[in-house]
Scaffold this motif. Structure first.
Motif, PDB file in Angstrom:
ATOM      1  N   ASN A 117       0.804  -1.209   0.000  1.00 26.28           N
ATOM      2  CA  ASN A 117       0.000   0.000   0.000  1.00 26.28           C
ATOM      3  C   ASN A 117       0.842   1.267   0.000  1.00 26.28           C
ATOM      4  N   GLN A 118       2.141   1.105  -0.137  1.00 23.69           N
ATOM      5  CA  GLN A 118       2.995   2.275  -0.241  1.00 23.69           C
ATOM      6  C   GLN A 118       4.278   1.885  -0.955  1.00 23.69           C
ATOM      7  N   LYS A 119       4.977   2.880  -1.441  1.00 26.22           N
ATOM      8  CA  LYS A 119       6.186   2.628  -2.209  1.00 26.22           C
ATOM      9  C   LYS A 119       7.218   1.896  -1.356  1.00 26.22           C
ATOM     10  N   GLY A 120       7.790   0.844  -1.917  1.00 28.44           N
ATOM     11  CA  GLY A 120       8.805   0.088  -1.196  1.00 28.44           C
ATOM     12  C   GLY A 120       8.261  -1.001  -0.305  1.00 28.44           C
ATOM     13  N   ASN A 121       6.920  -1.093  -0.163  1.00 26.25           N
ATOM     14  CA  ASN A 121       6.317  -2.121   0.686  1.00 26.25           C
ATOM     15  C   ASN A 121       6.001  -3.346  -0.168  1.00 26.25           C
ATOM     16  N   LYS A 122       6.624  -4.456   0.123  1.00 22.58           N
ATOM     17  CA  LYS A 122       6.430  -5.672  -0.663  1.00 22.58           C
ATOM     18  C   LYS A 122       5.335  -6.572  -0.104  1.00 22.58           C
ATOM     19  N   GLY A 123       4.626  -6.104   0.914  1.00 23.41           N
ATOM     20  CA  GLY A 123       3.627  -6.949   1.537  1.00 23.41           C
ATOM     21  C   GLY A 123       4.250  -7.763   2.660  1.00 23.41           C
ATOM     22  N   LEU A 124       3.458  -8.646   3.248  1.00 26.24           N
ATOM     23  CA  LEU A 124       3.928  -9.409   4.408  1.00 26.24           C
ATOM     24  C   LEU A 124       4.414 -10.789   3.983  1.00 26.24           C
ATOM     25  N   TYR A 125       5.641 -11.096   4.319  1.00 22.11           N
ATOM     26  CA  TYR A 125       6.259 -12.386   4.001  1.00 22.11           C
ATOM     27  C   TYR A 125       6.726 -13.001   5.308  1.00 22.11           C
ATOM     28  N   ILE A 126       6.240 -14.215   5.595  1.00 21.89           N
ATOM     29  CA  ILE A 126       6.522 -14.883   6.862  1.00 21.89           C
ATOM     30  C   ILE A 126       7.377 -16.122   6.622  1.00 21.89           C
ATOM     31  N   LEU A 127       8.486 -16.206   7.342  1.00 21.86           N
ATOM     32  CA  LEU A 127       9.343 -17.384   7.322  1.00 21.86           C
ATOM     33  C   LEU A 127       9.004 -18.236   8.535  1.00 21.86           C
ATOM     34  N   SER A 128       8.656 -19.496   8.313  1.00 22.44           N
ATOM     35  CA  SER A 128       8.214 -20.380   9.399  1.00 22.44           C
ATOM     36  C   SER A 128       9.189 -21.526   9.615  1.00 22.44           C
ATOM     37  N   ALA A 129       9.246 -22.006  10.870  1.00 24.59           N
ATOM     38  CA  ALA A 129      10.003 -23.217  11.228  1.00 24.59           C
ATOM     39  C   ALA A 129       8.993 -24.299  11.563  1.00 24.59           C
ATOM     40  N   TRP A 130       9.017 -25.400  10.822  1.00 27.39           N
ATOM     41  CA  TRP A 130       7.968 -26.406  10.850  1.00 27.39           C
ATOM     42  C   TRP A 130       8.549 -27.780  11.135  1.00 27.39           C
ATOM     43  N   VAL A 131       7.976 -28.477  12.102  1.00 26.11           N
ATOM     44  CA  VAL A 131       8.359 -29.863  12.381  1.00 26.11           C
ATOM     45  C   VAL A 131       7.328 -30.750  11.694  1.00 26.11           C
ATOM     46  N   GLN A 140       8.523 -18.399  13.928  1.00 26.72           N
ATOM     47  CA  GLN A 140       8.413 -17.709  12.664  1.00 26.72           C
ATOM     48  C   GLN A 140       9.127 -16.370  12.753  1.00 26.72           C
ATOM     49  N   GLN A 141       9.423 -15.808  11.586  1.00 29.54           N
ATOM     50  CA  GLN A 141      10.121 -14.530  11.515  1.00 29.54           C
ATOM     51  C   GLN A 141       9.573 -13.739  10.332  1.00 29.54           C
ATOM     52  N   LYS A 142       9.194 -12.507  10.585  1.00 32.16           N
ATOM     53  CA  LYS A 142       8.741 -11.638   9.509  1.00 32.16           C
ATOM     54  C   LYS A 142       9.935 -11.206   8.675  1.00 32.16           C
ATOM     55  N   VAL A 143       9.795 -11.306   7.350  1.00 35.00           N
ATOM     56  CA  VAL A 143      10.834 -10.825   6.443  1.00 35.00           C
ATOM     57  C   VAL A 143      10.597  -9.339   6.222  1.00 35.00           C
ATOM     58  N   SER A 147      14.176  -6.546   2.123  1.00 34.59           N
ATOM     59  CA  SER A 147      15.043  -7.604   2.611  1.00 34.59           C
ATOM     60  C   SER A 147      14.594  -8.908   1.973  1.00 34.59           C
ATOM     61  N   ASN A 148      15.164 -10.024   2.402  1.00 40.24           N
ATOM     62  CA  ASN A 148      14.737 -11.329   1.896  1.00 40.24           C
ATOM     63  C   ASN A 148      14.992 -12.387   2.960  1.00 40.24           C
ATOM     64  N   GLU A 149      14.741 -13.639   2.588  1.00 41.16           N
ATOM     65  CA  GLU A 149      14.852 -14.728   3.554  1.00 41.16           C
ATOM     66  C   GLU A 149      16.272 -14.914   4.081  1.00 41.16           C
ATOM     67  N   ILE A 150      17.271 -14.530   3.296  1.00 37.98           N
ATOM     68  CA  ILE A 150      18.660 -14.743   3.714  1.00 37.98           C
ATOM     69  C   ILE A 150      18.948 -14.011   5.017  1.00 37.98           C
ATOM     70  N   THR A 151      18.393 -12.807   5.175  1.00 40.51           N
ATOM     71  CA  THR A 151      18.615 -12.058   6.405  1.00 40.51           C
ATOM     72  C   THR A 151      17.694 -12.520   7.527  1.00 40.51           C
ATOM     73  N   ALA A 152      16.516 -13.072   7.178  1.00 37.83           N
ATOM     74  CA  ALA A 152      15.554 -13.503   8.197  1.00 37.83           C
ATOM     75  C   ALA A 152      15.904 -14.865   8.782  1.00 37.83           C
ATOM     76  N   ILE A 153      16.565 -15.727   7.999  1.00 45.45           N
ATOM     77  CA  ILE A 153      16.869 -17.087   8.460  1.00 45.45           C
ATOM     78  C   ILE A 153      17.740 -17.083   9.725  1.00 45.45           C
ATOM     79  N   PRO A 154      18.847 -16.319   9.776  1.00 48.92           N
ATOM     80  CA  PRO A 154      19.643 -16.322  11.022  1.00 48.92           C
ATOM     81  C   PRO A 154      18.853 -15.837  12.228  1.00 48.92           C
ATOM     82  N   GLU A 155      17.969 -14.859  12.040  1.00 55.60           N
ATOM     83  CA  GLU A 155      17.152 -14.366  13.149  1.00 55.60           C
ATOM     84  C   GLU A 155      16.211 -15.448  13.647  1.00 55.60           C
ATOM     85  N   LEU A 156      15.620 -16.205  12.722  1.00 54.72           N
ATOM     86  CA  LEU A 156      14.731 -17.296  13.107  1.00 54.72           C
ATOM     87  C   LEU A 156      15.514 -18.401  13.814  1.00 54.72           C
ATOM     88  N   LEU A 157      16.698 -18.729  13.298  1.00 51.26           N
ATOM     89  CA  LEU A 157      17.525 -19.759  13.929  1.00 51.26           C
ATOM     90  C   LEU A 157      17.881 -19.380  15.363  1.00 51.26           C
TER      91      LEU A 157
END
Length: 365
Positions: A117-131, A140-143, A147-157
Motif C-alpha cells: 500500500n505504499q512505495k517500497g512495501n512488498k507486503g507481508l512475508y513470513i518465514l516459518s520453522a515447521w516440524v 516464525q520470523q517476519k521478512v 530484505s529477503n529470507e537470507i537475512t531472516a533465516i539467522p534471526e529465526l535460527l
C-alpha cells in the motif's frame, strides 16, 4: 478446558489499562475460538462471541459484554507479534517435547491478501520453522521490507531451540554463513538444497556425480490420483573424494546428495535433477530421500491449509500488525485441530467445532 490464562498468559497488553473494558485474554481467546470454528475476520469474532455468549461466560469475565469489531481490530493491530508468537511457541512445545533427531523445515510464505500500500512495501512475508513429523510450527520470523529470507533465516535460527535437529532449507538458504550457524551456534545438522545460485559449488557437486556415479541408491515410488513419481537418490561421502575434488568452505559438510525425479501426471512426463548438501554422515541413501520428501510437508501441511482450510489469502487485514497476528492465531488453531484423533478432514473439524461445544472444548483443552 484450557483457560485464556494458560494459552495467552505471557502476551503483553499494548493498551493503557485504565481505558480497557475487555481483558486481553478475552479478546485473544474469542479470536482463537473463532478461527477454530470456521471464522476468518473481526466481524466473525463478534458473531461468534454473541452466538456463544453463555458458553463463553462460563470461563471469561464478560461483565462488559462481547468486544466490538473495532476493539478486535485495534488490539490485533497494536499487539506486538513477538509477544503473541511466544504463545505459538509454547503451544507447540506442549505438543512436542524436543526437536532432537527431528527434521525442522524453514520456508517462507507471502500473505497474498496483504497488498503493498505504499512505495517500497512488498507486503507481508513470513518465514516459518515447521516440524513436519508432528505438524507443529515452532517459530516464525517476519521478512522485513527491502530484505529477503537470507537475512531472516539467522534471526529465526536464533529464536528457536534446535539442538540435535536436522534443519532443511530451500536454495535461498544455501549459504556458507547459514551452514556455519546451524552447525556451530545451533548444535544441529543441515540439509540444504543446492542450485545454480551457488555456481561453483553446484558445478563441483554435479561433476562429482558425473565422474563417480555411485552404485548404491534408494528408489521411492508414489502412485495415485493420476500421478506417478519415482525419486532415485544417490549419495557421495565427501571423505571418499580426492582432495582436488573436495568442496571447501562449507562448515561440517559430510555428504552430497543427488535426487533424480521422474514424474508422470495424466500422461505428461517431466524429469528433474536436484542436488543437496548435508552435514550428516549417514550411509543410507533412503535417509536423504526421506529428508527431501519431508521438506515439502511445510507446503502440504502448513501453507496449503492456511490458504485452503483457513482462507488466509482472502483476508484483507493489513494495517500495522494485524495480518501477522492473525497468521499466528491461525497457526495455533491449526496445531490444535491437527491433534484431533478422528477421521474428519481439518476443514470438517472446524465445521464440527462451530456446532458442537464439547468438540470445541476437546480441541482447545
Amino acid at each position: 478446558m484450557n483457560t485464556p490464562t494458560t494459552i495467552f498468559s505471557g502476551v503483553e497488553d499494548p493498551r493503557q489499562e485504565w481505558r480497557c473494558l475487555h481483558p486481553l485474554e478475552n479478546i485473544l481467546f474469542i479470536a482463537l475460538a473463532t478461527m477454530i470454528c470456521n471464522g476468518e475476520d473481526f466481524e466473525d469474532m463478534v458473531i461468534f462471541g454473541e452466538q456463544n455468549y453463555e458458553w463463553l461466560a462460563e470461563c471469561l469475565d464478560l461483565s462488559n459484554g462481547i468486544p466490538s469489531h473495532d476493539t478486535f481490530n485495534r488490539v490485533l493491530q497494536r499487539l506486538r507479534p513477538d509477544s503473541l508468537l511466544n504463545s505459538l511457541k509454547e503451544d507447540g512445545q506442549q505438543l512436542l517435547d524436543v526437536v532432537n533427531e527431528k527434521q525442522v523445515i524453514l520456508d517462507g510464505k507471502k500473505l497474498r491478501g496483504v497488498s503493498p500500500n505504499q512505495k517500497g512495501n512488498k507486503g507481508l512475508y513470513i518465514l516459518s520453522a515447521w516440524v513436519g513429523e508432528n505438524n507443529i510450527c515452532i517459530g516464525q520470523q517476519k521478512v522485513k521490507n527491502k530484505s529477503n529470507e537470507i537475512t531472516a533465516i539467522p534471526e529465526l535460527l536464533d529464536s528457536i531451540e534446535l539442538a540435535g535437529a536436522t534443519v532443511s532449507i530451500d536454495a535461498i538458504g544455501c549459504q556458507r554463513e547459514i551452514a556455519q550457524k546451524i552447525t556451530q551456534d545451533c548444535d544441529a545438522q543441515y540439509f540444504l538444497s543446492l542450485k545454480k545460485n551457488q555456481r561453483n559449488s553446484y558445478q563441483i557437486v554435479e561433476d562429482a556425480f558425473r565422474f563417480h556415479n555411485p552404485s548404491k541408491f534408494d528408489l521411492m515410488i508414489e502412485d495415485g490420483h493420476g500421478r506417478k513419481e519415482e525419486r532415485k537418490c544417490t549419495i557421495i561421502s565427501m571423505a571418499s573424494l580426492p582432495e582436488e575434488e573436495q568442496l571447501t568452505g562449507w562448515e561440517g559438510l559430510k555428504t552430497i546428495v543427488k535426487i533424480e525425479s521422474n514424474r508422470n501426471v495424466k500422461g505428461k512426463e517431466s524429469k528433474q535433477v536436484r542436488f543437496y548438501m548435508s552435514s550428516e554422515e549417514i550411509s543410507d541413501p533412503k535417509y536423504y530421500n526421506l529428508l527431501a520428501r519431508g521438506h515439502w510437508s511445510i507446503e502440504n501441511q502448513l501453507h496449503w491449509h492456511l490458504d485452503v482450510t483457513f482462507n488466509e489469502d482472502a483476508c484483507r487485514a493489513r494495517k500495522d500488525h494485524s495480518a501477522e497476528n492473525l497468521n499466528i492465531l491461525r497457526k495455533i488453531a491449526l496445531q490444535r485441530i491437527s491433534r484431533m484423533d478422528d477421521k474428519l478432514s481439518k476443514k470438517k473439524r472446524r465445521y464440527k467445532a462451530s456446532m458442537d461445544h464439547n468438540y470445541l472444548i476437546s480441541i482447545i483443552s
